[in-house]
Enzyme design. Sequence first.
Site, PDB file in Angstrom:
ATOM      1  N   GLY A  89      -9.242  44.405  15.254  1.00 16.56           N
ATOM      2  CA  GLY A  89      -8.772  45.196  13.892  1.00 16.56           C
ATOM      3  C   GLY A  89      -7.387  44.326  13.751  1.00 16.56           C
ATOM      4  NE  ARG A 153     -13.515  45.916  15.331  1.00 12.05           N
ATOM      5  CZ  ARG A 153     -12.446  46.255  15.812  1.00 12.05           C
ATOM      6  NH1 ARG A 153     -11.965  46.073  17.040  1.00 12.05           N
ATOM      7  NH2 ARG A 153     -11.679  46.999  15.135  1.00 12.05           N
ATOM      8  CG  ASP A 184     -11.745  47.213  24.442  1.00 15.08           C
ATOM      9  OD1 ASP A 184     -11.491  47.725  25.779  1.00 15.08           O
ATOM     10  OD2 ASP A 184     -12.495  47.936  23.531  1.00 15.08           O
ATOM     11  CE  LYS A 210      -5.110  44.239  17.551  1.00 11.41           C
ATOM     12  NZ  LYS A 210      -6.662  44.144  17.229  1.00 11.41           N
ATOM     13  CB  THR A 211      -3.979  48.214  18.495  1.00  7.57           C
ATOM     14  OG1 THR A 211      -4.805  49.082  17.743  1.00  7.57           O
ATOM     15  CG2 THR A 211      -3.398  48.840  19.489  1.00  7.57           C
ATOM     16  CG  ASP A 213      -6.204  52.249  16.683  1.00 10.47           C
ATOM     17  OD1 ASP A 213      -6.122  52.218  15.441  1.00 10.47           O
ATOM     18  OD2 ASP A 213      -7.586  51.911  17.372  1.00 10.47           O
TER      19      ASP A 213
END
Length: 559
Positions: A89, A153, A184, A210-211, A213
Amino acid sequence: MKAKSLKSNVSFLQAARSAYSPKLPKVLTGNPSKVAVKSGKGTHSISDRDAVKKLFPNTYGQPEVSFVAGKAPSSMKRALKVAVVLSGGQAPGGHNVVAGLFDGLQKLNSKNRLIGYLGGPSGLVENKKVEIMGKLLERYRNTGGFDIIGSGRTKLESTEQFEAVVNNLLKEGISALVVVGGDDSNTNAAVLAEYFKAKDYPIRVIGCPKTIDGDLKNEQIEVSFGFDTATKVYAELAGNVGRDCLSAKKYWHFIKVMGRSASHIALEVALKAHPNICLISEEVAANQWTLAEITEQVAKVVAERAARKMNYGVAIVPEGLLEFIPEMKKLIGELNDLLAHNAEFEKLENSVEKINFVLRNLSADSQNAFRSLPPSIQIQLLADRDPHGNVQVSKIETEKLLIEAVDMKLRQWKKENTYNGKFSGQGHFFGYEGRCADPSNFDADYCYSLGTTAAYLVAAGLTGYLSSARDLLKPASQWRAGGVPLTMMMNMERRHGKEKPVIQKALVDLKGKPFRTFAAAREKWAKEDSFTSPGPIQFWGPAEVADAVPETLRLERGK
Ligand code: FBP
């Protein structure tokens, strides 16, 4: 970059922002021949040491490294061709990682070249690429999005895929790959680094955390990039909704915020905007609260406010909530197994057939859980899985489910004469709105530093490392740049019925300071109107506004 007129595709803000020079750790600002690599002691995985070591015999146990003033190894000057791929993402600041990597490589040796692989990891397999040059980068510096090379992804897991990647990279003369991704993708980076080393392929692999979240963090990685900007955007919007509440006094706003499993985003938004309610999935799981219990808790806050003529409020709902409610977790697990490559299910055309098929195949408990959900949510739970075989939580309208459930509870209380308010719910989902925002100063600097550090890690000949910048509460010039061995963050987890080595996802720590700070304030926020107005991200102005770091980071790492 100049905004020439209102017809231009470049806004005045974009034009002004492109002139921003991201800050770097001091050691990376000088002459690269004076940057030495300092190695610490050997490391271990966070748990399951023997199992992880067995699977990563060539990359396990490497030391942490940091860049310090000193004499650079002679290899640092060697000309290199490096590949970069953006994975998963979008997260604000990705373009600055690429810019930092490009500038760092150029500074190390002006003959260095950077190739961007297009559309995520699939670009490496399909050999879709573009050379990243200074001119191309100009349009992307300090901007949000991943559009410079796109993202995807695709999970690289088969030997055929690995061999295709090797083939494509070696043909292009590439000796290092930088993977910008979440837990992941970086697990994948670790597997690739090990594979290349085991096979003696001369390609190094470096990751970047990175994320939005915020769940790729641990002792060594203080925060993942993008979390700061995305939560600032959501907090601004939540603050605006709070003000709307105060003005109209007629709605209860249920806002689902992204974050997949972990509730870091919800917690950060709550700490910033002070909503009346914020659910934290990790607390739900720890207390084994059922959907009925959560509904009752929320309805109680609504009813208590209504008793004081406050028929309005703001509730923050983390995206992954359903998966943390025990009976729903069981249901989703069964659905994931049942629907994985199920040809019979895939042939079914309408929702009624699909629902009946599922009901025939679920356990008795899960049938009950499934039946307790409104049809709209049942259908969302049956929608396509992601490439990892999981339900796509961003597609489940948990905010609407809660509005409906709370409404029913309140109607029941009305009949029983224990509630006499008005409840009108409005659902929102703040997710994609925050993922491609122009990076805050913090993310712009952090990403540029991570990219530059990745260039130095590559040039130092390292593989199987995650680029890192530490001491993030200090000014950027004092950040410590270095690399953390990917295997150090791993443990074994059960995935699709098998034990797999994965980078451990960080969930909200219920004993940690961010959660405790929220828990100490929430009763007051539930009763009173404590909404704040965090306001839009500021790129200029007083440091406490323009250079603010995430509250979570401040509370976790502050003295
Ligand atoms: P990453 O973990 O890849 O950084 O993605 C995070 C995220 O934004 C989640 O918050 C959200 O659940 C998911 O991506 C949405 O995925 P998609 O972009 O495929 O709809």
